[in-house]
Design a protein around this motif. Structure first.
Motif, PDB file in Angstrom:
ATOM      1  N   UNK A  92       0.830  -1.194   0.000  1.00 12.69           N
ATOM      2  CA  UNK A  92       0.000   0.000   0.000  1.00 12.69           C
ATOM      3  C   UNK A  92       0.869   1.250   0.000  1.00 12.69           C
ATOM      4  N   UNK A  93       0.606   2.122   0.969  1.00  8.18           N
ATOM      5  CA  UNK A  93       1.369   3.364   1.062  1.00  8.18           C
ATOM      6  C   UNK A  93       2.624   3.233   1.935  1.00  8.18           C
ATOM      7  N   UNK A  94       2.831   2.061   2.456  1.00  4.59           N
ATOM      8  CA  UNK A  94       3.990   1.827   3.325  1.00  4.59           C
ATOM      9  C   UNK A  94       5.107   1.163   2.533  1.00  4.59           C
ATOM     10  N   UNK A  95       6.316   1.610   2.769  1.00  2.00           N
ATOM     11  CA  UNK A  95       7.485   1.039   2.093  1.00  2.00           C
ATOM     12  C   UNK A  95       8.536   0.671   3.125  1.00  2.00           C
ATOM     13  N   UNK A  96       9.316  -0.339   2.792  1.00  2.00           N
ATOM     14  CA  UNK A  96      10.474  -0.704   3.601  1.00  2.00           C
ATOM     15  C   UNK A  96      11.666  -0.843   2.663  1.00  2.00           C
ATOM     16  N   UNK A  97      12.714  -0.111   2.965  1.00  2.44           N
ATOM     17  CA  UNK A  97      13.930  -0.140   2.151  1.00  2.44           C
ATOM     18  C   UNK A  97      15.077  -0.651   3.011  1.00  2.44           C
ATOM     19  N   UNK A  98      15.845  -1.577   2.462  1.00  4.12           N
ATOM     20  CA  UNK A  98      17.055  -2.057   3.126  1.00  4.12           C
ATOM     21  C   UNK A  98      18.240  -1.246   2.631  1.00  4.12           C
ATOM     22  N   UNK A  99      18.935  -0.622   3.572  1.00  7.61           N
ATOM     23  CA  UNK A  99      20.114   0.171   3.241  1.00  7.61           C
ATOM     24  C   UNK A  99      21.373  -0.625   3.529  1.00  7.61           C
ATOM     25  N   UNK A 100      22.381  -0.431   2.701  1.00  5.81           N
ATOM     26  CA  UNK A 100      23.685  -1.044   2.930  1.00  5.81           C
ATOM     27  C   UNK A 100      24.637   0.052   3.370  1.00  5.81           C
ATOM     28  N   UNK A 101      25.054  -0.027   4.616  1.00  5.81           N
ATOM     29  CA  UNK A 101      25.907   1.009   5.172  1.00  5.81           C
ATOM     30  C   UNK A 101      25.384   1.431   6.529  1.00  5.81           C
ATOM     31  N   UNK A 102      26.282   1.791   7.424  1.00  5.31           N
ATOM     32  CA  UNK A 102      25.896   2.152   8.787  1.00  5.31           C
ATOM     33  C   UNK A 102      25.252   3.530   8.819  1.00  5.31           C
ATOM     34  N   UNK A 103      24.291   3.695   9.739  1.00  4.78           N
ATOM     35  CA  UNK A 103      23.649   4.980   9.954  1.00  4.78           C
ATOM     36  C   UNK A 103      24.252   5.649  11.183  1.00  4.78           C
ATOM     37  N   UNK A 104      24.481   6.944  11.095  1.00  2.71           N
ATOM     38  CA  UNK A 104      25.020   7.697  12.226  1.00  2.71           C
ATOM     39  C   UNK A 104      23.893   8.050  13.191  1.00  2.71           C
ATOM     40  N   UNK A 105      24.232   8.478  14.413  1.00  2.29           N
ATOM     41  CA  UNK A 105      23.188   8.952  15.333  1.00  2.29           C
ATOM     42  C   UNK A 105      22.362  10.088  14.737  1.00  2.29           C
ATOM     43  N   UNK A 106      22.983  10.984  13.968  1.00  2.00           N
ATOM     44  CA  UNK A 106      22.231  12.062  13.321  1.00  2.00           C
ATOM     45  C   UNK A 106      21.260  11.504  12.285  1.00  2.00           C
ATOM     46  N   UNK A 107      21.698  10.469  11.545  1.00  2.00           N
ATOM     47  CA  UNK A 107      20.800   9.822  10.586  1.00  2.00           C
ATOM     48  C   UNK A 107      19.580   9.252  11.305  1.00  2.00           C
ATOM     49  N   UNK A 108      19.843   8.557  12.419  1.00  2.00           N
ATOM     50  CA  UNK A 108      18.746   7.957  13.172  1.00  2.00           C
ATOM     51  C   UNK A 108      17.786   9.016  13.688  1.00  2.00           C
ATOM     52  N   UNK A 109      18.327  10.111  14.183  1.00  2.00           N
ATOM     53  CA  UNK A 109      17.480  11.191  14.689  1.00  2.00           C
ATOM     54  C   UNK A 109      16.618  11.769  13.575  1.00  2.00           C
ATOM     55  N   UNK A 110      17.196  11.945  12.396  1.00  2.00           N
ATOM     56  CA  UNK A 110      16.439  12.472  11.259  1.00  2.00           C
ATOM     57  C   UNK A 110      15.332  11.508  10.833  1.00  2.00           C
ATOM     58  N   UNK A 111      15.621  10.222  10.881  1.00  2.00           N
ATOM     59  CA  UNK A 111      14.606   9.236  10.515  1.00  2.00           C
ATOM     60  C   UNK A 111      13.436   9.266  11.483  1.00  2.00           C
ATOM     61  N   UNK A 112      13.749   9.289  12.773  1.00  3.12           N
ATOM     62  CA  UNK A 112      12.679   9.311  13.768  1.00  3.12           C
ATOM     63  C   UNK A 112      11.873  10.601  13.664  1.00  3.12           C
ATOM     64  N   UNK A 113      12.535  11.710  13.385  1.00  4.93           N
ATOM     65  CA  UNK A 113      11.831  12.983  13.239  1.00  4.93           C
ATOM     66  C   UNK A 113      10.869  12.953  12.056  1.00  4.93           C
TER      67      UNK A 113
END
Length: 309
Positions: free
Chosen positions: A261-282
């Motif tokens: 539907x309108x939901x997607x899940x993407x698998x990323x290759x590569x580590x996420x930084x704490x700033x990346x995680x914060x941006x995702x949650x935001x």
């Protein structure tokens, strides 16, 4: 001493044998099974050899066990070429699909023959494993079911305690309880008698708890080789509204995508930084880990292979 010599250096029976392969080529007529493969297998660890059908796993293991000669390249097991090298081959045990034990003798007599050829063979362990898998010592390998042949191959492979033990899809035909008994027996004996063990299997979800290192083959070459924990940490899933997911993953190395539907899940290759995680949650996105099986499936897809390179 070179890095190759160190990796493949003399581990001996007490710590396992190291393997170093450089530029390995194996051809079957016009078919190239291994195409300039480079690989190091550390001694004294359990390595998972993963790859889709036709990736070259069985060919590689056959070369390491001196069952097949390479077409070109360098192959070192314990620092020496294994082909026609008795000192090396008596320390190497390869058990292939469905047991791979050809004998007209009874299982008891077959084990005696194996013990004569394997200086590290442990008859007590063999007997215990025969009981675990409910194998009749009087039976003959040729009369066993596929599952029981596989179980007997496990007995031979583990009881041999070869410094380089390679198990190639040895679980095929075994039911789930027998497979898990195999995994438990492997871990228990490895803990008491460390050696180099290579496990090739399509059942990645089941064997991933065993693995310290992972090698992924694709089209006769190494696609990826790393510590199992480090490999897991390289992947992350991002789940949420498709538009927000697409905006977050733009410019990143996406190796897989699933939509509902309108939901997607993407698998990323590569580590996420704490700033990346914060941006995702935001952005209202959910981040998750990736197990080896999902990472393997995504990495060996066409898009995943291109992204991982």
């Amino acid at each position: 001493m070179s890095a190759t010599e160190t990796a493949a250096g003399h581990g001996g029976a007490d710590g396992g044998l190291g393997v170093a392969v450089r530029g390995l080529v194996v051809r079957y007529g016009s078919t190239v099974a291994l195409d300039g493969l480079d690989l190091t297998i550390a001694p004294g660890a359990i390595t998972g050899l993963l790859g889709r059908n036709g990736s070259g796993k069985t060919t590689l293991l056959s070369v390491l066990a001196a069952f097949r000669r390479s077409t070109a390249g360098v192959v070192l097991v314990d620092g020496e070429e294994p082909w026609e090298n008795e000192r090396v081959t008596e320390q190497v045990c390869l058990i292939r699909e469905s047991g791979d034990v050809a004998s007209d003798a009874s299982l008891r007599d077959t084990l005696r023959l194996v013990a004569e050829a394997r200086p590290t063979f442990d008859p007590d362990l063999a007997g215990a494993l025969m009981d675990t898998f409910e194998l009749d010592p009087r039976a003959r390998p040729s009369k066993l079911s596929r599952g029981k042949k596989s179980a007997f191959g496990v007995v031979v492979g583990l009881a041999s305690r070869a410094p380089l033990t390679m198990l190639d899809e040895v679980h095929l035909g075994m039911d789930a309880p027998s497979r898990y008994a195999f995994y438990d027996a492997l871990l228990a004996d490895y803990a008491e008698h460390p050696r180099t063990i290579v496990v090739s299997s399509h059942l990645i979800d089941e064997i991933q708890r065993l693995l310290e290192h992972v090698v992924i083959l694709d089209e006769g070459r190494v696609l990826l080789a790393d510590d199992a924990d480090a490999l897991r940490s390289r992947g992350a899933t991002v789940t949420g509204p498709a538009d927000a997911v697409d905006a977050f993953v733009a410019g990143r190395r996406a190796i897989g995508r699933r939509s509902l539907g309108r939901t997607a899940q993407v698998t990323l290759y590569g580590s996420l930084t704490p700033d990346d995680a914060a941006a995702a949650y935001a952005a209202g996105l959910e981040l998750g880990g990736v197990d080896l099986q999902d990472l393997f499936v995504d990495l060996t897809s066409k898009d995943g292979k291109e992204a991982a390179r």
